[in-house]
Design a protein around this motif. Structure first.
Motif, PDB file in Angstrom:
ATOM      1  N   ILE A   1      85.534 -49.157 -50.923  1.00  0.00           N
ATOM      2  CA  ILE A   1      84.127 -49.626 -51.361  1.00  0.00           C
ATOM      3  C   ILE A   1      83.205 -49.967 -51.888  1.00  0.00           C
ATOM      4  CG2 ILE A   1      81.883 -48.620 -50.496  1.00  0.00           C
ATOM      5  CD1 ILE A   1      83.443 -47.237 -48.217  1.00  0.00           C
ATOM      6  N   ASP A   2      82.413 -50.569 -52.857  1.00  0.00           N
ATOM      7  CA  ASP A   2      81.496 -50.525 -53.960  1.00  0.00           C
ATOM      8  C   ASP A   2      80.550 -49.449 -54.115  1.00  0.00           C
ATOM      9  OD1 ASP A   2      81.184 -51.176 -56.540  1.00  0.00           O
ATOM     10  OD2 ASP A   2      80.155 -53.542 -56.096  1.00  0.00           O
ATOM     11  N   ARG A   3      81.581 -48.410 -54.872  1.00  0.00           N
ATOM     12  CA  ARG A   3      80.072 -47.158 -54.996  1.00  0.00           C
ATOM     13  C   ARG A   3      79.311 -47.607 -55.835  1.00  0.00           C
ATOM     14  NH1 ARG A   3      84.372 -43.111 -55.647  1.00  0.00           N
ATOM     15  NH2 ARG A   3      82.764 -41.740 -57.105  1.00  0.00           N
ATOM     16  N   ILE A   4      79.144 -48.511 -57.060  1.00  0.00           N
ATOM     17  CA  ILE A   4      78.455 -48.974 -58.295  1.00  0.00           C
ATOM     18  C   ILE A   4      76.685 -49.176 -57.490  1.00  0.00           C
ATOM     19  CG2 ILE A   4      77.081 -50.106 -59.410  1.00  0.00           C
ATOM     20  CD1 ILE A   4      80.533 -50.701 -59.951  1.00  0.00           C
ATOM     21  N   PRO A   5      76.120 -49.759 -56.617  1.00  0.00           N
ATOM     22  CA  PRO A   5      74.864 -49.913 -56.329  1.00  0.00           C
ATOM     23  C   PRO A   5      74.274 -48.669 -55.959  1.00  0.00           C
ATOM     24  CG  PRO A   5      76.408 -51.521 -55.255  1.00  0.00           C
ATOM     25  CD  PRO A   5      76.987 -50.768 -55.818  1.00  0.00           C
ATOM     26  N   GLN A   6      75.410 -47.800 -55.124  1.00  0.00           N
ATOM     27  CA  GLN A   6      74.191 -46.254 -54.657  1.00  0.00           C
ATOM     28  C   GLN A   6      74.544 -45.470 -55.427  1.00  0.00           C
ATOM     29  OE1 GLN A   6      73.426 -45.277 -51.490  1.00  0.00           O
ATOM     30  NE2 GLN A   6      72.951 -44.172 -52.900  1.00  0.00           N
ATOM     31  N   LEU A   7      75.225 -45.798 -56.611  1.00  0.00           N
ATOM     32  CA  LEU A   7      74.504 -44.532 -57.558  1.00  0.00           C
ATOM     33  C   LEU A   7      73.231 -45.237 -58.521  1.00  0.00           C
ATOM     34  CD1 LEU A   7      75.889 -42.178 -60.086  1.00  0.00           C
ATOM     35  CD2 LEU A   7      76.805 -44.239 -61.547  1.00  0.00           C
TER      36      LEU A   7
ATOM     37  N   GLY B   1      80.025 -40.803 -63.474  1.00  0.00           N
ATOM     38  CA  GLY B   1      78.577 -42.536 -63.883  1.00  0.00           C
ATOM     39  C   GLY B   1      79.899 -43.987 -63.955  1.00  0.00           C
ATOM     40  N   ILE B   2      79.853 -44.880 -64.297  1.00  0.00           N
ATOM     41  CA  ILE B   2      80.446 -46.157 -64.382  1.00  0.00           C
ATOM     42  C   ILE B   2      81.468 -46.033 -65.814  1.00  0.00           C
ATOM     43  CG2 ILE B   2      79.989 -48.412 -64.485  1.00  0.00           C
ATOM     44  CD1 ILE B   2      76.944 -47.969 -63.275  1.00  0.00           C
ATOM     45  N   LEU B   3      82.840 -46.557 -65.399  1.00  0.00           N
ATOM     46  CA  LEU B   3      83.692 -46.711 -66.691  1.00  0.00           C
ATOM     47  C   LEU B   3      83.902 -47.679 -66.423  1.00  0.00           C
ATOM     48  CD1 LEU B   3      86.145 -43.679 -65.839  1.00  0.00           C
ATOM     49  CD2 LEU B   3      84.421 -44.050 -67.215  1.00  0.00           C
ATOM     50  N   PHE B   4      84.086 -48.523 -67.901  1.00  0.00           N
ATOM     51  CA  PHE B   4      84.520 -50.156 -67.793  1.00  0.00           C
ATOM     52  C   PHE B   4      86.145 -49.985 -68.518  1.00  0.00           C
ATOM     53  CE2 PHE B   4      79.917 -49.962 -68.013  1.00  0.00           C
ATOM     54  CZ  PHE B   4      79.791 -50.341 -67.271  1.00  0.00           C
ATOM     55  N   SER B   5      86.549 -51.396 -67.603  1.00  0.00           N
ATOM     56  CA  SER B   5      87.549 -51.102 -68.479  1.00  0.00           C
ATOM     57  C   SER B   5      87.822 -52.826 -68.769  1.00  0.00           C
ATOM     58  CB  SER B   5      88.896 -50.806 -67.565  1.00  0.00           C
ATOM     59  OG  SER B   5      88.284 -49.650 -67.403  1.00  0.00           O
TER      60      SER B   5
END
Length: 119
Positions: A3-9, A46-50
């Protein structure tokens, strides 16, 4: 299926504070524009970037947004804006979109991105 949780955050941040939401969105755009191999995921609140390995994260707090660098202690701090005294981590506190330019965020992101991209 994950599930893409980014939109909810992002929606949660928007509901709490529109200005912080906009700041997070601008930071995301800058980070994702660093290259097509940049990925993002929700982790640690938070949102982590890799790019192969993690290189930064965005965390929204009550009065600011923090741009965190897991290996920030190894980044050259030419502008003296990195905060933190731990062994590895450093961060930049941002209160408004103006801070992105004033605190040279792009420069630090490029350093962190380059370091994470090295084999």
């Amino acid at each position: 299926m994950t599930i893409d949780r980014i939109p909810q955050l992002l929606e949660d941040i928007r509901l709490l504070d529109q200005e912080r939401f906009e700041l997070v969105q601008v930071l995301r755009e800058i980070i994702l524009a660093l290259g097509p191999s940049v990925s993002e995921e929700v982790k640690y609140g938070g949102i982590l970037f890799s790019v192969g390995k993690p290189f930064c994260g965005i965390f929204s707090y009550a009065k600011h947004v923090s741009l965190e660098f897991g290996a920030g202690a190894s980044l050259e701090d030419s502008f003296g804006v990195l905060e933190g005294t731990g062994k590895l981590r450093r961060h930049i506190k941002l209160s408004s979109a103006r801070d992105i330019v004033a605190k040279h965020v792009r420069d630090y992101l490029l350093l962190a991105f380059s370091a994470a991209s090295e084999p």
